[in-house]
Design a protein around this motif. Sequence first.
Motif, PDB file in Angstrom:
ATOM      1  N   ASP A  45       0.836  -1.199   0.000  1.00 33.91           N
ATOM      2  CA  ASP A  45       0.000   0.000   0.000  1.00 33.91           C
ATOM      3  C   ASP A  45       0.872   1.251   0.000  1.00 33.91           C
ATOM      4  OD1 ASP A  45      -2.339  -1.524   0.152  1.00 33.91           O
ATOM      5  OD2 ASP A  45      -2.217  -1.613   2.351  1.00 33.91           O
ATOM      6  N   TRP A  46       0.262   2.374  -0.375  1.00 38.51           N
ATOM      7  CA  TRP A  46       0.987   3.640  -0.363  1.00 38.51           C
ATOM      8  C   TRP A  46       1.063   4.223   1.051  1.00 38.51           C
ATOM      9  CZ3 TRP A  46       4.031   5.620  -3.940  1.00 38.51           C
ATOM     10  CH2 TRP A  46       3.886   5.188  -5.266  1.00 38.51           C
ATOM     11  N   VAL A  47       0.033   3.978   1.858  1.00 31.99           N
ATOM     12  CA  VAL A  47       0.002   4.525   3.207  1.00 31.99           C
ATOM     13  C   VAL A  47      -0.336   3.404   4.190  1.00 31.99           C
ATOM     14  CG1 VAL A  47      -1.061   6.194   4.772  1.00 31.99           C
ATOM     15  CG2 VAL A  47      -0.741   6.792   2.365  1.00 31.99           C
ATOM     16  N   GLY A  48       0.398   3.351   5.291  1.00 31.52           N
ATOM     17  CA  GLY A  48       0.131   2.331   6.298  1.00 31.52           C
ATOM     18  C   GLY A  48       1.201   2.340   7.371  1.00 31.52           C
ATOM     19  N   LEU A  49       0.922   1.689   8.476  1.00 30.60           N
ATOM     20  CA  LEU A  49       1.881   1.607   9.569  1.00 30.60           C
ATOM     21  C   LEU A  49       2.970   0.587   9.247  1.00 30.60           C
ATOM     22  CD1 LEU A  49      -0.478   1.632  12.688  1.00 30.60           C
ATOM     23  CD2 LEU A  49       1.087   3.463  11.976  1.00 30.60           C
TER      24      LEU A  49
END
Length: 437
Positions: free
Chosen positions: A218-222
Amino acid sequence: MARTGGFWQLHGDGRTVAPGAVVAPEERLSWPRTVGIGLQHVVAMFGATFLVPLITGFPPSTTLFFSAVGTALFLLLTRGRLPSYLGSSFAFIAPISAAQASGGPGAALGGVVVTGVLLALVGLLVHRAGPGWIERLLPPAVTGTIVALIGLNLAPAAWNNVKGGPVTAVVTIAAIVLASVLLRGLLGRLSILLGVLVGYLVAVVRGEVDFSAVRAADWVGLPTFSTPAFDLAVIAVFVPVVLVLVAENVGHVRSVAALTGRDLDPLTGRALVADGLATTLAGLGGGSGTTTYAENIGVMAASRVYSTAAYAVAAGAALVLSLCPKFGAVIASVPVGVLGGAGTVLYGLIGVLGARIWVQARVDFSRPAVLTSAGVALVIGIADYTLTVGDLTLTGIALGTVAAVGLYHLMAALGRWRGTDPGAGPGSEPATPAYRP
Protein backbone atom coordinates in the motif's frame (compact mmCIF):
# COMPACT_ATOMS: atom_id res chain seq x y z
CA MET A 1 21.13 40.18 16.96
CA ALA A 2 18.95 37.10 16.62
CA ARG A 3 15.20 37.64 16.61
CA THR A 4 12.82 35.34 18.41
CA GLY A 5 10.90 33.02 16.10
CA GLY A 6 9.12 30.44 18.24
CA PHE A 7 11.31 27.83 19.95
CA TRP A 8 14.29 28.76 17.77
CA GLN A 9 15.64 32.27 17.27
CA LEU A 10 16.01 33.58 13.74
CA HIS A 11 19.67 33.86 12.74
CA GLY A 12 20.32 37.30 11.29
CA ASP A 13 18.06 37.93 8.32
CA GLY A 14 17.25 34.21 8.08
CA ARG A 15 18.72 33.98 4.58
CA THR A 16 22.52 34.11 4.86
CA VAL A 17 25.31 33.00 7.16
CA ALA A 18 28.14 35.54 7.38
CA PRO A 19 31.74 34.35 6.75
CA GLY A 20 33.12 32.78 9.92
CA ALA A 21 29.68 32.61 11.57
CA VAL A 22 27.58 29.55 12.33
CA VAL A 23 23.87 29.00 12.93
CA ALA A 24 23.79 27.85 16.54
CA PRO A 25 21.64 24.93 17.77
CA GLU A 26 19.02 27.28 19.26
CA GLU A 27 18.84 29.34 16.05
CA ARG A 28 17.38 28.70 12.61
CA LEU A 29 17.30 30.17 9.14
CA SER A 30 14.00 30.94 7.39
CA TRP A 31 11.66 27.95 7.42
CA PRO A 32 12.03 27.18 3.67
CA ARG A 33 15.82 27.07 4.10
CA THR A 34 15.51 25.08 7.33
CA VAL A 35 13.28 22.53 5.58
CA GLY A 36 15.79 22.24 2.75
CA ILE A 37 18.66 21.58 5.15
CA GLY A 38 16.50 19.12 7.10
CA LEU A 39 15.85 17.16 3.92
CA GLN A 40 19.62 17.11 3.28
CA HIS A 41 20.00 15.41 6.66
CA VAL A 42 17.45 12.78 5.59
CA VAL A 43 19.43 12.08 2.42
CA ALA A 44 22.70 11.96 4.35
CA MET A 45 21.49 9.33 6.82
CA PHE A 46 19.46 7.38 4.29
CA GLY A 47 21.94 4.90 2.83
CA ALA A 48 23.63 3.88 6.06
CA THR A 49 20.43 3.72 8.10
CA PHE A 50 18.78 1.36 5.61
CA LEU A 51 21.81 -0.88 5.15
CA VAL A 52 21.52 -2.29 8.67
CA PRO A 53 17.92 -3.59 8.38
CA LEU A 54 18.59 -4.82 4.85
CA ILE A 55 21.59 -6.84 5.99
CA THR A 56 19.96 -8.13 9.18
CA GLY A 57 16.52 -8.80 7.70
CA PHE A 58 14.65 -6.27 9.84
CA PRO A 59 11.78 -4.32 8.17
CA PRO A 60 13.31 -1.10 6.73
CA SER A 61 10.19 0.99 7.36
CA THR A 62 10.11 -0.05 11.02
CA THR A 63 13.74 0.89 11.48
CA LEU A 64 13.12 4.27 9.80
CA PHE A 65 10.07 4.85 12.02
CA PHE A 66 12.06 4.35 15.22
CA SER A 67 14.94 6.34 13.78
CA ALA A 68 12.56 9.30 13.42
CA VAL A 69 11.04 8.79 16.87
CA GLY A 70 14.51 8.39 18.40
CA THR A 71 15.76 11.61 16.81
CA ALA A 72 12.79 13.54 18.17
CA LEU A 73 13.37 12.00 21.62
CA PHE A 74 17.07 12.92 21.45
CA LEU A 75 16.25 16.56 20.67
CA LEU A 76 13.75 16.63 23.52
CA LEU A 77 16.06 15.14 26.17
CA THR A 78 19.01 17.32 25.17
CA ARG A 79 16.67 20.33 25.26
CA GLY A 80 17.37 21.23 21.64
CA ARG A 81 20.99 22.12 22.46
CA LEU A 82 22.75 19.20 20.70
CA PRO A 83 22.06 18.63 16.97
CA SER A 84 22.01 14.96 16.02
CA TYR A 85 20.21 12.44 13.86
CA LEU A 86 19.86 8.93 15.29
CA GLY A 87 20.28 6.34 12.54
CA SER A 88 21.00 2.60 12.53
CA SER A 89 24.26 1.63 14.24
CA PHE A 90 26.55 -0.69 12.27
CA ALA A 91 27.75 -2.13 15.57
CA PHE A 92 24.47 -4.07 15.83
CA ILE A 93 24.90 -6.00 12.58
CA ALA A 94 27.07 -8.82 13.93
CA PRO A 95 25.20 -9.46 17.21
CA ILE A 96 21.79 -9.26 15.52
CA SER A 97 22.90 -11.78 12.88
CA ALA A 98 24.31 -14.11 15.52
CA ALA A 99 21.20 -13.81 17.70
CA GLN A 100 18.86 -14.51 14.79
CA ALA A 101 20.82 -17.62 13.86
CA SER A 102 20.46 -19.09 17.35
CA GLY A 103 17.28 -17.58 18.79
CA GLY A 104 15.32 -15.98 15.96
CA PRO A 105 14.27 -12.34 15.38
CA GLY A 106 12.66 -12.03 18.81
CA ALA A 107 15.93 -12.87 20.56
CA ALA A 108 17.75 -10.32 18.41
CA LEU A 109 15.24 -7.63 19.41
CA GLY A 110 15.67 -8.62 23.04
CA GLY A 111 19.39 -8.01 22.69
CA VAL A 112 18.70 -4.57 21.21
CA VAL A 113 16.45 -3.72 24.17
CA VAL A 114 19.06 -4.81 26.71
CA THR A 115 21.73 -2.78 24.89
CA GLY A 116 19.52 0.30 25.02
CA VAL A 117 18.78 -0.10 28.73
CA LEU A 118 22.47 -0.55 29.57
CA LEU A 119 23.41 2.49 27.48
CA ALA A 120 20.77 4.59 29.25
CA LEU A 121 22.14 3.47 32.63
CA VAL A 122 25.65 4.44 31.55
CA GLY A 123 24.24 7.80 30.51
CA LEU A 124 22.72 8.34 33.96
CA LEU A 125 26.07 7.52 35.55
CA VAL A 126 27.89 9.92 33.22
CA HIS A 127 25.32 12.63 33.97
CA ARG A 128 26.07 12.23 37.68
CA ALA A 129 29.83 11.56 37.66
CA GLY A 130 31.01 13.09 34.39
CA PRO A 131 32.57 11.37 31.34
CA GLY A 132 36.14 11.10 32.69
CA TRP A 133 35.76 7.50 33.88
CA ILE A 134 34.84 6.41 30.34
CA GLU A 135 38.22 7.56 29.06
CA ARG A 136 39.97 5.63 31.82
CA LEU A 137 38.00 2.44 31.12
CA LEU A 138 38.17 2.76 27.33
CA PRO A 139 41.43 4.41 26.26
CA PRO A 140 42.13 4.63 22.49
CA ALA A 141 44.11 1.37 22.53
CA VAL A 142 41.01 -0.49 23.72
CA THR A 143 38.36 1.41 21.77
CA GLY A 144 40.25 1.07 18.49
CA THR A 145 40.59 -2.68 19.01
CA ILE A 146 36.88 -3.17 19.76
CA VAL A 147 35.80 -1.15 16.71
CA ALA A 148 38.24 -3.03 14.47
CA LEU A 149 37.23 -6.50 15.60
CA ILE A 150 33.51 -5.73 15.15
CA GLY A 151 34.08 -4.75 11.52
CA LEU A 152 36.43 -7.61 10.68
CA ASN A 153 34.22 -10.19 12.41
CA LEU A 154 31.62 -9.47 9.71
CA ALA A 155 33.85 -10.38 6.76
CA PRO A 156 32.33 -13.88 6.25
CA ALA A 157 28.81 -12.34 6.12
CA ALA A 158 29.91 -10.02 3.31
CA TRP A 159 31.39 -12.93 1.34
CA ASN A 160 28.23 -15.01 1.70
CA ASN A 161 26.20 -12.17 0.16
CA VAL A 162 28.73 -11.58 -2.60
CA LYS A 163 28.42 -15.23 -3.65
CA GLY A 164 24.69 -14.62 -4.22
CA GLY A 165 25.38 -12.07 -6.96
CA PRO A 166 29.10 -11.67 -7.70
CA VAL A 167 28.75 -9.45 -10.78
CA THR A 168 26.36 -7.06 -9.08
CA ALA A 169 28.57 -7.04 -5.98
CA VAL A 170 31.66 -6.07 -7.98
CA VAL A 171 29.76 -3.28 -9.75
CA THR A 172 28.49 -2.00 -6.39
CA ILE A 173 32.00 -1.97 -4.92
CA ALA A 174 33.38 -0.18 -7.98
CA ALA A 175 30.62 2.43 -7.85
CA ILE A 176 31.26 3.14 -4.16
CA VAL A 177 35.00 3.43 -4.72
CA LEU A 178 34.63 5.77 -7.70
CA ALA A 179 32.02 7.94 -5.97
CA SER A 180 34.20 8.35 -2.89
CA VAL A 181 37.21 9.63 -4.87
CA LEU A 182 35.57 11.47 -7.77
CA LEU A 183 32.73 13.33 -6.05
CA ARG A 184 33.02 16.21 -3.62
CA GLY A 185 30.95 17.65 -0.80
CA LEU A 186 27.72 15.92 0.17
CA LEU A 187 27.80 13.56 -2.83
CA GLY A 188 31.22 12.29 -1.80
CA ARG A 189 29.92 11.53 1.69
CA LEU A 190 27.02 9.61 0.16
CA SER A 191 29.28 7.20 -1.75
CA ILE A 192 27.74 4.07 -0.19
CA LEU A 193 24.21 5.23 -1.01
CA LEU A 194 25.20 6.06 -4.59
CA GLY A 195 26.97 2.72 -4.96
CA VAL A 196 23.88 0.89 -3.74
CA LEU A 197 21.74 2.79 -6.26
CA VAL A 198 24.08 1.88 -9.12
CA GLY A 199 24.23 -1.74 -7.99
CA TYR A 200 20.44 -1.85 -7.70
CA LEU A 201 20.00 -0.58 -11.27
CA VAL A 202 22.44 -3.23 -12.52
CA ALA A 203 20.55 -5.88 -10.56
CA VAL A 204 17.27 -4.75 -12.16
CA VAL A 205 18.81 -5.07 -15.63
CA ARG A 206 20.13 -8.53 -14.75
CA GLY A 207 16.71 -9.64 -13.48
CA GLU A 208 17.84 -10.07 -9.87
CA VAL A 209 15.13 -7.86 -8.31
CA ASP A 210 11.66 -9.17 -7.42
CA PHE A 211 9.07 -6.36 -7.57
CA SER A 212 6.06 -8.46 -6.53
CA ALA A 213 6.13 -7.18 -2.94
CA VAL A 214 6.45 -3.60 -4.19
CA ARG A 215 3.36 -3.95 -6.40
CA ALA A 216 1.36 -5.49 -3.54
CA ALA A 217 2.33 -2.87 -0.94
CA ASP A 218 0.00 0.00 0.00
CA TRP A 219 0.99 3.64 -0.36
CA VAL A 220 0.00 4.53 3.21
CA GLY A 221 0.13 2.33 6.30
CA LEU A 222 1.88 1.61 9.57
CA PRO A 223 5.22 -0.22 9.62
CA THR A 224 5.38 -3.84 10.75
CA PHE A 225 5.95 -3.99 14.51
CA SER A 226 7.42 -6.98 16.37
CA THR A 227 7.97 -7.84 20.03
CA PRO A 228 11.24 -8.94 21.63
CA ALA A 229 12.08 -12.14 23.44
CA PHE A 230 14.81 -12.34 26.04
CA ASP A 231 17.32 -15.17 25.79
CA LEU A 232 20.33 -15.09 28.11
CA ALA A 233 22.25 -17.23 25.63
CA VAL A 234 22.39 -14.39 23.08
CA ILE A 235 22.18 -11.23 25.21
CA ALA A 236 25.89 -11.41 26.07
CA VAL A 237 26.71 -10.94 22.37
CA PHE A 238 25.23 -7.43 22.55
CA VAL A 239 27.14 -6.13 25.58
CA PRO A 240 30.21 -5.01 23.57
CA VAL A 241 27.92 -2.84 21.45
CA VAL A 242 27.29 -0.69 24.52
CA LEU A 243 30.97 0.24 24.60
CA VAL A 244 30.94 1.20 20.94
CA LEU A 245 27.76 3.28 21.33
CA VAL A 246 29.35 5.10 24.25
CA ALA A 247 32.38 5.93 22.10
CA GLU A 248 30.15 7.05 19.22
CA ASN A 249 28.04 9.36 21.36
CA VAL A 250 30.98 10.88 23.24
CA GLY A 251 32.73 11.42 19.92
CA HIS A 252 29.64 13.09 18.49
CA VAL A 253 29.32 15.51 21.41
CA ARG A 254 32.96 16.50 21.11
CA SER A 255 32.83 16.84 17.34
CA VAL A 256 29.87 19.23 17.55
CA ALA A 257 31.58 21.09 20.41
CA ALA A 258 34.71 21.58 18.31
CA LEU A 259 32.71 22.80 15.32
CA THR A 260 30.53 25.23 17.30
CA GLY A 261 33.16 26.39 19.79
CA ARG A 262 31.02 25.40 22.78
CA ASP A 263 31.53 23.26 25.86
CA LEU A 264 28.97 20.51 25.39
CA ASP A 265 30.46 17.97 27.84
CA PRO A 266 27.58 18.58 30.32
CA LEU A 267 25.22 17.17 27.67
CA THR A 268 27.15 13.89 27.28
CA GLY A 269 25.05 12.05 29.86
CA ARG A 270 21.81 13.28 28.33
CA ALA A 271 22.98 12.19 24.87
CA LEU A 272 23.76 8.69 26.12
CA VAL A 273 20.42 8.41 27.93
CA ALA A 274 18.56 9.62 24.84
CA ASP A 275 20.30 7.16 22.52
CA GLY A 276 19.76 4.39 25.06
CA LEU A 277 16.03 5.09 25.28
CA ALA A 278 15.76 5.39 21.49
CA THR A 279 17.49 2.03 21.08
CA THR A 280 15.23 0.48 23.73
CA LEU A 281 12.10 1.72 21.95
CA ALA A 282 13.40 0.38 18.65
CA GLY A 283 14.00 -3.06 20.13
CA LEU A 284 10.57 -3.12 21.74
CA GLY A 285 8.89 -2.46 18.38
CA GLY A 286 11.02 -4.30 15.84
CA GLY A 287 13.63 -1.74 14.76
CA SER A 288 17.41 -1.77 14.85
CA GLY A 289 19.44 0.05 17.50
CA THR A 290 20.39 3.68 16.92
CA THR A 291 23.42 5.93 17.18
CA THR A 292 24.47 9.48 16.36
CA TYR A 293 25.39 9.91 12.70
CA ALA A 294 28.69 11.10 11.22
CA GLU A 295 27.10 11.69 7.83
CA ASN A 296 24.98 14.42 9.36
CA ILE A 297 27.98 16.06 10.99
CA GLY A 298 29.32 16.40 7.45
CA VAL A 299 26.16 18.25 6.39
CA MET A 300 26.50 20.60 9.35
CA ALA A 301 30.18 21.26 8.69
CA ALA A 302 29.49 22.02 5.03
CA SER A 303 26.49 24.29 5.65
CA ARG A 304 27.65 25.79 8.98
CA VAL A 305 24.07 25.30 10.15
CA TYR A 306 23.88 23.49 13.51
CA SER A 307 20.23 24.32 14.10
CA THR A 308 18.28 21.58 15.86
CA ALA A 309 15.26 22.88 13.92
CA ALA A 310 16.71 21.21 10.82
CA TYR A 311 16.89 17.92 12.72
CA ALA A 312 13.28 18.28 13.81
CA VAL A 313 12.39 18.64 10.12
CA ALA A 314 14.51 15.57 9.30
CA ALA A 315 12.74 13.51 11.97
CA GLY A 316 9.36 14.55 10.59
CA ALA A 317 10.33 13.72 7.01
CA ALA A 318 11.69 10.30 8.05
CA LEU A 319 8.47 9.60 9.93
CA VAL A 320 6.39 10.37 6.82
CA LEU A 321 8.54 8.06 4.68
CA SER A 322 8.22 5.27 7.25
CA LEU A 323 4.44 5.40 6.86
CA CYS A 324 4.65 4.51 3.15
CA PRO A 325 4.78 0.68 2.89
CA LYS A 326 5.48 0.84 -0.86
CA PHE A 327 8.61 2.87 -0.16
CA GLY A 328 9.71 0.31 2.41
CA ALA A 329 9.04 -2.53 -0.03
CA VAL A 330 11.31 -0.89 -2.62
CA ILE A 331 14.11 -0.71 -0.04
CA ALA A 332 13.53 -4.33 1.00
CA SER A 333 13.86 -5.47 -2.62
CA VAL A 334 17.60 -4.72 -2.73
CA PRO A 335 19.23 -8.05 -3.73
CA VAL A 336 22.01 -9.86 -1.87
CA GLY A 337 24.65 -9.03 -4.47
CA VAL A 338 24.23 -5.32 -3.77
CA LEU A 339 24.29 -5.95 -0.02
CA GLY A 340 27.44 -8.03 -0.40
CA GLY A 341 29.23 -5.30 -2.32
CA ALA A 342 28.18 -2.58 0.12
CA GLY A 343 29.00 -4.81 3.08
CA THR A 344 32.48 -5.53 1.75
CA VAL A 345 33.26 -1.82 1.76
CA LEU A 346 31.36 -1.00 4.93
CA TYR A 347 32.79 -3.77 7.13
CA GLY A 348 36.28 -3.01 5.89
CA LEU A 349 35.79 0.67 6.72
CA ILE A 350 34.66 -0.19 10.24
CA GLY A 351 37.76 -2.36 10.72
CA VAL A 352 40.08 0.36 9.44
CA LEU A 353 38.32 2.99 11.55
CA GLY A 354 39.58 1.10 14.57
CA ALA A 355 43.11 1.56 13.27
CA ARG A 356 42.37 5.25 12.63
CA ILE A 357 41.50 5.66 16.30
CA TRP A 358 44.94 4.28 17.16
CA VAL A 359 46.67 6.61 14.71
CA GLN A 360 44.79 9.76 15.71
CA ALA A 361 45.45 9.08 19.41
CA ARG A 362 49.10 8.16 18.72
CA VAL A 363 48.75 4.87 20.56
CA ASP A 364 52.16 3.52 21.59
CA PHE A 365 52.41 -0.05 20.29
CA SER A 366 55.81 -0.52 21.89
CA ARG A 367 53.92 -1.06 25.14
CA PRO A 368 53.24 -4.78 25.76
CA ALA A 369 49.81 -3.96 27.23
CA VAL A 370 48.76 -2.32 23.98
CA LEU A 371 50.33 -4.71 21.50
CA THR A 372 49.34 -7.95 23.21
CA SER A 373 45.79 -6.98 24.18
CA ALA A 374 45.03 -5.73 20.66
CA GLY A 375 46.62 -8.74 18.95
CA VAL A 376 44.84 -11.34 21.07
CA ALA A 377 41.48 -9.59 20.86
CA LEU A 378 41.63 -9.18 17.08
CA VAL A 379 42.37 -12.86 16.46
CA ILE A 380 39.55 -13.89 18.81
CA GLY A 381 37.13 -11.56 17.03
CA ILE A 382 38.14 -12.32 13.45
CA ALA A 383 38.22 -16.10 13.99
CA ASP A 384 34.92 -15.82 15.92
CA TYR A 385 35.98 -17.86 18.93
CA THR A 386 33.06 -19.23 20.95
CA LEU A 387 32.74 -20.21 24.60
CA THR A 388 29.69 -22.02 25.98
CA VAL A 389 28.94 -21.92 29.70
CA GLY A 390 25.68 -23.69 30.45
CA ASP A 391 23.01 -22.01 28.32
CA LEU A 392 25.22 -18.98 27.67
CA THR A 393 27.28 -18.82 24.47
CA LEU A 394 29.87 -16.08 24.03
CA THR A 395 31.02 -15.41 20.47
CA GLY A 396 34.05 -13.68 18.98
CA ILE A 397 32.91 -10.09 19.47
CA ALA A 398 32.00 -10.58 23.14
CA LEU A 399 35.14 -12.60 23.91
CA GLY A 400 37.34 -10.22 21.93
CA THR A 401 35.93 -7.24 23.81
CA VAL A 402 36.55 -8.93 27.17
CA ALA A 403 40.10 -9.71 26.05
CA ALA A 404 40.73 -6.15 24.84
CA VAL A 405 39.49 -4.50 28.05
CA GLY A 406 40.66 -7.12 30.52
CA LEU A 407 44.12 -7.80 29.13
CA TYR A 408 44.91 -4.14 28.61
CA HIS A 409 44.09 -3.07 32.16
CA LEU A 410 45.62 -6.19 33.75
CA MET A 411 48.90 -5.82 31.84
CA ALA A 412 49.00 -2.04 32.42
CA ALA A 413 48.49 -2.57 36.18
CA LEU A 414 51.23 -5.21 36.32
CA GLY A 415 53.50 -2.94 34.28
CA ARG A 416 53.00 -0.09 36.75
CA TRP A 417 53.67 -2.41 39.68
CA ARG A 418 56.88 -3.82 38.19
CA GLY A 419 57.97 -0.57 36.58
CA THR A 420 58.27 -2.30 33.20
CA ASP A 421 55.67 -0.12 31.48
CA PRO A 422 56.33 3.55 32.22
CA GLY A 423 53.59 4.56 29.78
CA ALA A 424 50.87 2.82 31.81
CA GLY A 425 50.22 5.62 34.27
CA PRO A 426 47.02 7.68 34.50
CA GLY A 427 46.62 10.15 31.65
CA SER A 428 49.28 8.40 29.57
CA GLU A 429 46.97 8.31 26.57
CA PRO A 430 44.82 11.07 25.10
CA ALA A 431 41.07 10.83 24.95
CA THR A 432 39.55 8.47 22.43
CA PRO A 433 38.78 10.37 19.21
CA ALA A 434 35.35 10.12 17.66
CA TYR A 435 34.45 6.72 16.21
CA ARG A 436 32.67 7.68 13.02
CA PRO A 437 31.38 4.99 10.63
